[in-house]
Enzyme design. Structure first.
Site, mmCIF file in Angstrom:
data_model
loop_
_atom_site.group_PDB
_atom_site.id
_atom_site.type_symbol
_atom_site.label_atom_id
_atom_site.label_comp_id
_atom_site.label_asym_id
_atom_site.label_seq_id
_atom_site.Cartn_x
_atom_site.Cartn_y
_atom_site.Cartn_z
ATOM 1 N N ASP A 247 50.621 27.517 21.044
ATOM 2 C CA ASP A 247 50.872 29.050 20.922
ATOM 3 C C ASP A 247 49.691 29.578 20.582
ATOM 4 O O ASP A 247 49.474 30.760 21.013
ATOM 5 C CB ASP A 247 51.941 29.359 19.970
ATOM 6 N N LYS B 252 61.227 27.727 28.590
ATOM 7 C CA LYS B 252 60.163 26.601 28.375
ATOM 8 C C LYS B 252 60.599 25.289 28.645
ATOM 9 O O LYS B 252 59.873 24.564 29.359
ATOM 10 C CB LYS B 252 59.984 26.772 26.779
ATOM 11 N N GLN C 134 59.247 27.989 17.420
ATOM 12 C CA GLN C 134 59.707 29.460 17.821
ATOM 13 C C GLN C 134 59.961 30.401 16.957
ATOM 14 O O GLN C 134 60.887 30.287 15.940
ATOM 15 C CB GLN C 134 61.152 28.937 18.766
#
Ligand code: NAD
Length: 283
Positions: free
Chosen positions: A116, A48, A93
């Site tokens: 997300d 990322k 995460q």
């Protein structure tokens, strides 16, 4: 059989995002919260970061030690990030340590910064608003974008999704249903998996078990999307599908690596840019 080249399609998306990011006076900022030292998470975070650098999104990583955090302390941090005007995207995460309650953490993220797409608001928007108008989960979004690139229209197809997690399987099924595929969703308690995969025109597998889907479970000419990422003892990365044999029957198939993985990261960059715009409009 044609390989669905996620690397190639992801690059196109990243190039488009980069052009738009470069046109902004203040670039978007993505904050990633990483708890503990899970090696797989470290790899995903590195990917990322690389994508952010590639497109010009400002990267900020907040590392927390697994032993020090509680659900409340992670939520407090998220509230701070929600308040910061210079932060446009927040990503926690996963997985988090087992003593941290993930649903509460996700709930705390400002829906306009939820890159997300896991927040209830954004998941609900998958039912209610036009496709990709809001922050939708990156992996199933990436699957649709790779299908679009190869002009594969799922309308009317029999689609089977194996896996029903909140991050991949469930939103994937919803997105395919939104495109008028006839969708079957399978999971750990599905009685006879093969009976649901064998007739599928489109088969999406997101489980995390290498070799789960074998050639005898796949229809001739099926489109096969392998979302799984599994690291074998020898370090090799494989999906959930027996690629060597299934690729002989499929019309299209995604490889692992180089299929859905890069698409997920590219869609995260797209979502971060979208979050930036949503936050800018909000003010
Ligand atoms: P998860 O563990 O949350 O969910 C697994 C799902 O598989 C569940 O719905 C479970 O019921 C189902 N399942 C388990 N065993 C099964 C079986 N024998 N038959 C049928 N269904 C079964 O996992 P997840 O987060 O959805 O991820 C799934 C896989 O996809 C993992 O390998 C993960 O690493 C990978 N993944 C890849 C990407 C990417 O960008 N390519 C993104 C996210 C996840």
């Amino acid at each position: 059989m044609q390989i669905l080249d996620g690397k190639l399609v992801a690059k196109e998306i990243l190039d488009t995002v980069a052009v738009e990011v470069r046109s902004l006076t203040v670039p978007p900022r993505l904050v990633v919260v990483l708890v503990g030292d899970n090696p797989a998470s470290e790899t995903y975070v590195r990917m990322k970061r690389k994508a952010c650098e590639q497109v010009g999104i400002v990267w900020e990583l907040i590392r927390l030690s697994a032993g020090d955090v509680t659900t409340e302390s992670v939520i407090d941090l998220i509230h701070e990030l929600n308040q910061r005007d210079d932060v446009h995207g927040i990503l926690v995460q996963l997985p988090l340590p087992s003593h941290v309650y993930v649903p509460q953490v996700i709930k705390a993220i400002d829906p306009y910064k939820d890159v997300d797409g896991f927040q209830a608001y954004n998941l609900g928007k998958m039912f209610l608003s036009e496709e990709f108008m809001d922050l939708s989960p990156c992996t199933p979004k990436g699957v649709l974008k790779i299908l679009d690139h190869y002009n594969i229209d799922v309308k009317g197809m029999d689609a089977t999704v194996v896996g029903h997690s909140n991050v991949v399987g469930k939103p994937m099924s919803t997105m395919l249903l939104n495109r008028n595929a006839t969708v079957t969703t399978c999971h750990i308690d599905t009685k006879d998996l093969k009976s649901h995969t064998i007739g599928a025109d489109l088969l999406v597998v997101a489980v995390g078990k290498p070799g789960l889907v074998t050639a005898d479970m796949v229809k001739d000419g099926a489109i096969v999307i392998d979302v799984g990422i599994n690291k074998l003892a020898d370090g090799k990365l494989v999906g959930d599908v027996d690629f060597e044999n299934v690729s002989k029957k499929a019309s299209y198939i995604t490889p692992v690596p180089g299929g859905v993985g890069p698409m997920t990261v590219a869609c995260l960059m797209e979502n971060t840019l979208m979050a930036y715009k949503k936050n800018t409009v909000k003010k």
